[in-house]
Design a protein around this motif. Structure first.
Motif, PDB file in Angstrom:
ATOM      1  N   ALA A 171      41.181  32.227  42.646  1.00 43.22           N
ATOM      2  CA  ALA A 171      40.634  33.505  41.780  1.00 43.22           C
ATOM      3  C   ALA A 171      40.529  33.330  40.265  1.00 43.22           C
ATOM      4  N   ALA A 172      41.443  32.625  39.615  1.00 40.96           N
ATOM      5  CA  ALA A 172      41.322  32.462  38.507  1.00 40.96           C
ATOM      6  C   ALA A 172      40.029  31.442  37.982  1.00 40.96           C
ATOM      7  N   ALA A 173      39.881  30.370  38.837  1.00 46.19           N
ATOM      8  CA  ALA A 173      38.800  29.651  38.626  1.00 46.19           C
ATOM      9  C   ALA A 173      37.385  30.519  38.700  1.00 46.19           C
ATOM     10  N   ALA A 174      37.290  31.288  39.844  1.00 43.47           N
ATOM     11  CA  ALA A 174      36.130  32.310  39.901  1.00 43.47           C
ATOM     12  C   ALA A 174      35.913  33.014  38.619  1.00 43.47           C
ATOM     13  N   GLY A 175      37.043  33.683  38.324  1.00 45.72           N
ATOM     14  CA  GLY A 175      37.080  34.686  36.788  1.00 45.72           C
ATOM     15  C   GLY A 175      36.669  34.006  35.674  1.00 45.72           C
ATOM     16  N   ALA A 176      37.250  32.640  35.574  1.00 45.80           N
ATOM     17  CA  ALA A 176      36.972  31.643  34.303  1.00 45.80           C
ATOM     18  C   ALA A 176      35.229  31.611  34.471  1.00 45.80           C
ATOM     19  N   LEU A 177      34.677  31.138  35.560  1.00 44.88           N
ATOM     20  CA  LEU A 177      33.531  30.912  35.411  1.00 44.88           C
ATOM     21  C   LEU A 177      32.643  32.157  35.106  1.00 44.88           C
ATOM     22  N   CYS A 178      33.078  33.369  35.742  1.00 44.70           N
ATOM     23  CA  CYS A 178      32.290  34.608  35.305  1.00 44.70           C
ATOM     24  C   CYS A 178      32.370  34.960  33.807  1.00 44.70           C
ATOM     25  N   ALA A 179      33.767  34.609  33.291  1.00 45.58           N
ATOM     26  CA  ALA A 179      33.979  34.988  32.036  1.00 45.58           C
ATOM     27  C   ALA A 179      33.356  34.345  30.817  1.00 45.58           C
ATOM     28  N   TYR A 180      33.230  33.100  31.198  1.00 45.36           N
ATOM     29  CA  TYR A 180      32.859  32.165  29.978  1.00 45.36           C
ATOM     30  C   TYR A 180      31.497  31.677  30.115  1.00 45.36           C
ATOM     31  N   ILE A 181      30.808  31.512  31.502  1.00 46.59           N
ATOM     32  CA  ILE A 181      29.572  30.889  31.845  1.00 46.59           C
ATOM     33  C   ILE A 181      28.603  31.887  31.877  1.00 46.59           C
ATOM     34  N   ALA A 182      28.913  32.746  32.710  1.00 50.64           N
ATOM     35  CA  ALA A 182      27.927  33.845  33.248  1.00 50.64           C
ATOM     36  C   ALA A 182      28.392  35.151  33.730  1.00 50.64           C
ATOM     37  N   PRO A 183      28.742  35.933  32.614  1.00 49.63           N
ATOM     38  CA  PRO A 183      29.266  37.313  32.848  1.00 49.63           C
ATOM     39  C   PRO A 183      28.338  38.035  33.789  1.00 49.63           C
ATOM     40  N   ALA A 184      27.105  38.010  34.004  1.00 46.10           N
ATOM     41  CA  ALA A 184      26.013  38.690  34.795  1.00 46.10           C
ATOM     42  C   ALA A 184      26.435  38.655  36.066  1.00 46.10           C
ATOM     43  N   LEU A 401      43.208  39.782  34.430  1.00 45.15           N
ATOM     44  CA  LEU A 401      43.050  40.916  35.325  1.00 45.15           C
ATOM     45  C   LEU A 401      42.876  40.530  36.963  1.00 45.15           C
ATOM     46  N   VAL A 402      42.106  39.495  36.881  1.00 46.09           N
ATOM     47  CA  VAL A 402      41.827  38.809  38.041  1.00 46.09           C
ATOM     48  C   VAL A 402      42.969  38.249  38.840  1.00 46.09           C
ATOM     49  N   VAL A 403      43.683  37.621  38.172  1.00 44.06           N
ATOM     50  CA  VAL A 403      45.040  36.917  38.390  1.00 44.06           C
ATOM     51  C   VAL A 403      46.189  37.942  39.183  1.00 44.06           C
ATOM     52  N   ALA A 404      46.033  39.174  38.341  1.00 41.82           N
ATOM     53  CA  ALA A 404      46.877  40.217  38.633  1.00 41.82           C
ATOM     54  C   ALA A 404      46.324  40.880  40.124  1.00 41.82           C
ATOM     55  N   ILE A 405      45.396  40.908  40.260  1.00 36.37           N
ATOM     56  CA  ILE A 405      44.820  41.659  41.402  1.00 36.37           C
ATOM     57  C   ILE A 405      44.836  40.885  42.552  1.00 36.37           C
ATOM     58  N   SER A 406      44.570  39.231  42.177  1.00 38.47           N
ATOM     59  CA  SER A 406      44.969  38.120  43.238  1.00 38.47           C
ATOM     60  C   SER A 406      46.544  38.351  43.703  1.00 38.47           C
ATOM     61  N   LEU A 407      47.374  38.330  42.761  1.00 34.90           N
ATOM     62  CA  LEU A 407      48.956  38.364  43.311  1.00 34.90           C
ATOM     63  C   LEU A 407      49.022  39.666  43.910  1.00 34.90           C
ATOM     64  N   LEU A 408      48.430  40.760  43.522  1.00 34.91           N
ATOM     65  CA  LEU A 408      48.817  41.929  44.403  1.00 34.91           C
ATOM     66  C   LEU A 408      48.341  42.148  45.689  1.00 34.91           C
ATOM     67  N   THR A 409      47.079  41.304  46.042  1.00 34.07           N
ATOM     68  CA  THR A 409      46.490  41.147  47.218  1.00 34.07           C
ATOM     69  C   THR A 409      47.384  40.303  47.931  1.00 34.07           C
ATOM     70  N   SER A 410      47.659  39.134  47.430  1.00 35.14           N
ATOM     71  CA  SER A 410      48.533  38.114  48.117  1.00 35.14           C
ATOM     72  C   SER A 410      49.899  38.742  48.664  1.00 35.14           C
ATOM     73  N   CYS A 411      50.670  39.519  47.826  1.00 33.48           N
ATOM     74  CA  CYS A 411      51.908  40.130  48.282  1.00 33.48           C
ATOM     75  C   CYS A 411      51.531  41.174  49.336  1.00 33.48           C
ATOM     76  N   CYS A 412      50.334  41.870  49.338  1.00 33.54           N
ATOM     77  CA  CYS A 412      50.204  42.863  50.342  1.00 33.54           C
ATOM     78  C   CYS A 412      49.946  42.047  51.654  1.00 33.54           C
ATOM     79  N   TYR A 413      49.247  41.178  51.720  1.00 32.59           N
ATOM     80  CA  TYR A 413      48.892  40.322  52.799  1.00 32.59           C
ATOM     81  C   TYR A 413      49.978  39.891  53.428  1.00 32.59           C
ATOM     82  N   TYR A 414      50.770  39.177  52.568  1.00 29.14           N
ATOM     83  CA  TYR A 414      51.733  38.357  53.076  1.00 29.14           C
ATOM     84  C   TYR A 414      52.995  39.155  53.671  1.00 29.14           C
TER      85      TYR A 414
END
Length: 799
Positions: A171-184, A401-414
């Motif tokens: 999730a952090a990798a996906a967020g970094a790509l969007c944040a730094y390379i292509a916000p659109a 924010l992306v990492v926080a949502i990912s952690l929350l999702t992982s906790c719920c799913y597990y």
């Protein structure tokens, strides 16, 4: 300050500069950076002379109003300027000469290239769709296998660390790509594609970097277990592929050809991007006909029969590519991706017979789903507005924010599956229970041998496998009603809080997941009065949820039928879609319409607001109005281009070139820049020599790629050029769309949208007055602008 203020028409702090009228829709801050090296006295002389002449054309204006509609929008949580696209066919000497000079071989080239591009769009989108599926199944499958193996050894804490850790890294990798390379690239991209096809051009929404981040970020986000889908981003991906092909090549890299000149205009690019959007849906859902209907019903604002044939051809190519790819992968050469066919969720084995009790159950199902869908849209609206405040703080906050949502999702799913009770395995000898692979119907989780955890079978699976389990007619009572309810509630709220983070995220799959679980729950509740299979109830629940959130009917119906291969369920799917959409429309708009509003994109609806019938076009035009003479001084043109942001200027012929002042056309800023760069000037105020037409080509006036057109700083205008004249007649659109000043704004708005206009000239009703009252652009039809001028008009009664 919250960026969502765009949608209410308020002016951002960044835009608190005076708007010089509204007949230009470009909001770039144009500085005096052209080669205008004259002294202040010269500048003053040109401006005084020019302003005095233009003053006569301001008189018909009822008031000098400033357009308060914000002309910037949010693209990937970043503010950017927006412009309108030129879908109108220009009628002037340059283009008429080009059309008359075309030979049969050139027309043949255009037709061949048009269909060739449709073929390439289908091939490219189909291959990307196949690559996405293979990548997601392998990455997510490896993660789930690793987690399952650790749990089978009762190393539960390590299993959680591995599961949550891998999710957060992806999730952090996906967020970094969007944040730094292509916000659109963040979000689904469907609202942006829909806006582009409506005539709105925002920076980078279809750029090559956006395409790259959309593909890679979507794979990473879905593999990370976030409650997002790869289907919405596929629509954006198809549009990006079409846009890149339609750029007319690249002179910088030598990738250009004389053939490609035919596509250097917004009109042909619009058709290609429409094909790309249809191809995206076809690749995402393996639904070629559904893709065509999606483009027609939801994406495109303008349609014609010839475009239907091209989208049909494009989606057929996508289907062939996917079929060939799936057959190749069935041999086991694609890792964990290889099972299944072109039908994504095949439920055709179910027997469908229904009675009056089933109809009652379906009506209740659709009604409740309409209410839940409208609540879903309302909460998504609130969440996106809240996230925009966090995201504007910088790229690092987007990733947090992306990492926080990912952690929350992982906790719920597990951890949520630990609530569920262990259920004995079915006695059917043909069933493998518990499942031993990464995507099974019967997950053992923490249960002893011979038992399975039904909630883990939904949570610890890929999204596609979870949907397949819920839709399956073979799984009847294997899911406990409490487990279904927990899964529905978790996916419903996780889907809401996940949308708006800086990753490519579609809404289709989260809504289908929630709807499928909801359908199963209601199927269990209505058991006393219905005999429908629970898997079919799950499908109807997904359809009803899609109708309640997306507000589409025809395209969704066909997509679902192609997804499930169950034509017998057609009447019930149609009924539940109509009911859920009708109920949800009573509360708010569809989710994509709401996202358009939040982002501040000035989308023109197919209908006009009722109160616009009480307003005349002359009542909303803004000033001051800038006009040019048919033969104009170079200094005057350069000064106006330096000091205004307008994109369209009326051209007025005056005596001695005409008996009375008359409107002879409309000229675009981009055309003026090309003409000034060519420096075809004359010392006398006379018509240009016809030989000048041989020195300029229609190719020079073609639409350049993003950010590659002629700019003011590219001009080399010397002091001695300022007193020279240039003839604007060859580049002026001699047949601009005009409306009389007394026409209702509602009628003008319909004409404006149907013809895909950028500028609409308002002319006086009576003779003896200046030939033009003002110019209307897209922003003049926005409810925020109109209600800003007449705040009480909405409450007046009309007949």
């Amino acid at each position: 300050m919250s960026v969502h203020m765009t949608s209410s028409g308020e002016v951002f702090e960044k835009m608190e500069k005076e708007e010089n009228g509204n007949h230009g829709d470009d909001v770039h801050d144009i500085e005096n950076n052209g080669r205008f090296d004259g002294n202040d006295e010269e500048i003053g002389r040109y401006w005084s002379e020019f302003s005095e002449r233009n003053m006569t054309y301001e008189e018909p204006l009822l008031a000098k109003r400033i357009n308060t509609t914000s002309q910037i929008a949010i693209v990937g949580s970043n503010l950017c300027p927006i412009e309108s696209l030129d879908y109108e066919i220009f009628d002037n000497e340059i283009f008429n000469q080009d059309w008359r000079s075309r030979k049969k071989v050139q027309i043949f080239q255009y037709i061949v290239l048009k269909w060739g591009f449709a073929l390439l769009i289908g091939l490219g989108t189909g291959l990307v769709g196949l690559f996405n599926n293979i990548a997601v199944e392998n990455i997510a499958g490896f993660k789930l296998l690793l987690t399952t193996n650790l749990m089978s050894k009762q190393r539960y804490f390590e299993a959680f660390l591995v599961y949550a850790g891998l999710n957060m890294v992806l999730a952090a990798a996906a967020g970094a790509l969007c944040a730094y390379i292509a916000p659109a690239a963040a979000g689904s991209g469907i609202p942006e594609v829909k806006a582009y096809l409506n005539g709105i051009d925002a920076h980078s929404i279809l750029a090559p970097t956006t395409l790259f981040v959309k593909i890679v970020g979507s794979i990473l986000g879905v593999s990370a277990g976030l409650v997002v889908g790869k289907e919405g981003p596929m629509v954006h991906t198809g549009a990006c592929i079409a846009s890149i092909l339609g750029q007319g090549g690249s002179r910088k890299y030598g990738l250009t050809s004389s053939w490609l000149r035919y596509f250097k205009n917004d009109r042909d690019r619009r058709d290609m991007i429409t094909c790309g959007a249809a191809a995206g849906v076809a690749a995402a859902f393996r639904s070629p006909v559904g893709g065509i209907l999606f483009a027609l019903e939801e994406a495109a604002s303008w349609w014609r029969s010839a475009l239907l044939w091209r989208t049909f051809f494009t989606t057929a190519v996508v289907a062939i590519v996917l079929k060939a790819g799936i057959q190749f992968c069935s041999t086991g050469k694609c890792g964990l991706f290889g099972e299944g066919g072109l039908i994504l969720y095949d439920v055709s084995s179910a027997q469908v017979t229904y009675s009056g009790g089933d109809i009652v159950a379906v009506i209740v199902l659709g009604t409740v789903a309409g209410i839940l869908g409208s609540i879903y849209n309302c909460l998504v609206d609130k969440v996106v507005r809240t996230y925009s405040i966090i995201n504007e703080k910088g790229p690092a906050f987007k990733i947090y924010l992306v990492v926080a949502i990912s952690l929350l999702t992982s906790c719920c799913y597990y951890f949520l599956p630990w609530i569920a009770n262990c259920i004995p395995c079915p006695t059917d000898p043909t069933v493998t229970c518990p499942s031993v692979d990464e995507s099974g119907e019967y997950k053992i989780f923490q249960c002893p041998p011979g038992y399975y955890n039904d909630l883990a079978s939904l949570f610890l699976n890929t999204n596609d496998d979870a949907i397949r389990n819920l839709f399956s007619p073979k799984i009847n009572k294997e899911f406990h009603i409490s487990s279904l309810f927990i899964f529905f509630a978790a996916v419903y709220f996780l889907g809401i809080i996940t949308y708006g983070i800086a990753v490519p995220s579609g809404l289709f799959i989260p809504v289908i997941l929630a709807g499928a679980a909801y359908g199963r729950v209601l199927g269990r509740l209505f058991e006393p009065i219905t005999k429908l299979d629970r898997g079919l109830f799950s499908l109807l629940g997904a359809a009803s949820f899609l109708g309640g959130t997306m507000r589409m009917t025809v395209s969704l119906c066909v997509i679902l039928l192609e997804l499930t291969n169950d034509l017998l369920l057609l009447p019930l799917v149609m009924l539940v879609l109509l009911i859920s959409k009708s109920v949800a429309d009573c509360f708010n708009k569809g989710v994509y319409d709401q996202i358009l509003k939040i982002k501040g994109l000035p989308y023109l609806e197919a209908y006009a607001e009722p109160y616009m019938r009480n307003i005349a076009t002359r009542d909303v035009v803004s000033g001051p109005l800038m006009t040019f003479s048919g033969i104009e001084k170079v200094g005057n043109i350069l000064h106006v281009l330096n000091t205004t942001r307008h994109n369209g200027f009326p051209v007025i012929d005056e005596p001695p070139f005409s008996e009375t002042p008359e409107l002879c056309g409309l000229v675009l800023r981009s055309y003026l820049l090309v003409l000034l760069k060519a420096k075809n000037f004359t010392r006398e105020r006379t018509f240009a020599n016809p030989s000048i037409l041989e020195k300029v080509s229609s190719l020079d006036f073609g639409k350049a790629g993003s950010g590659k057109g002629v700019k003011l700083e590219d001009l080399d205008i010397q002091d001695e050029d300022l007193d020279m004249y240039v003839d604007l007649h060859p580049i002026a659109n001699t047949s601009p769309h005009t409306v009389v000043e007394t026409m209702s704004l509602a009628k003008a708005a319909i004409i404006f949208r149907q013809h895909g206009l950028r500028h609409m000239c308002v002319v006086p009703k009576s003779q003896g007055r200046p030939p033009i009252v003002g110019i209307l652009t897209r922003h003049d039809f926005m409810p925020e602008h109109v209600l800003g001028l007449y705040p009480d008009i909405k409450h007046h009664k009309w007949h």
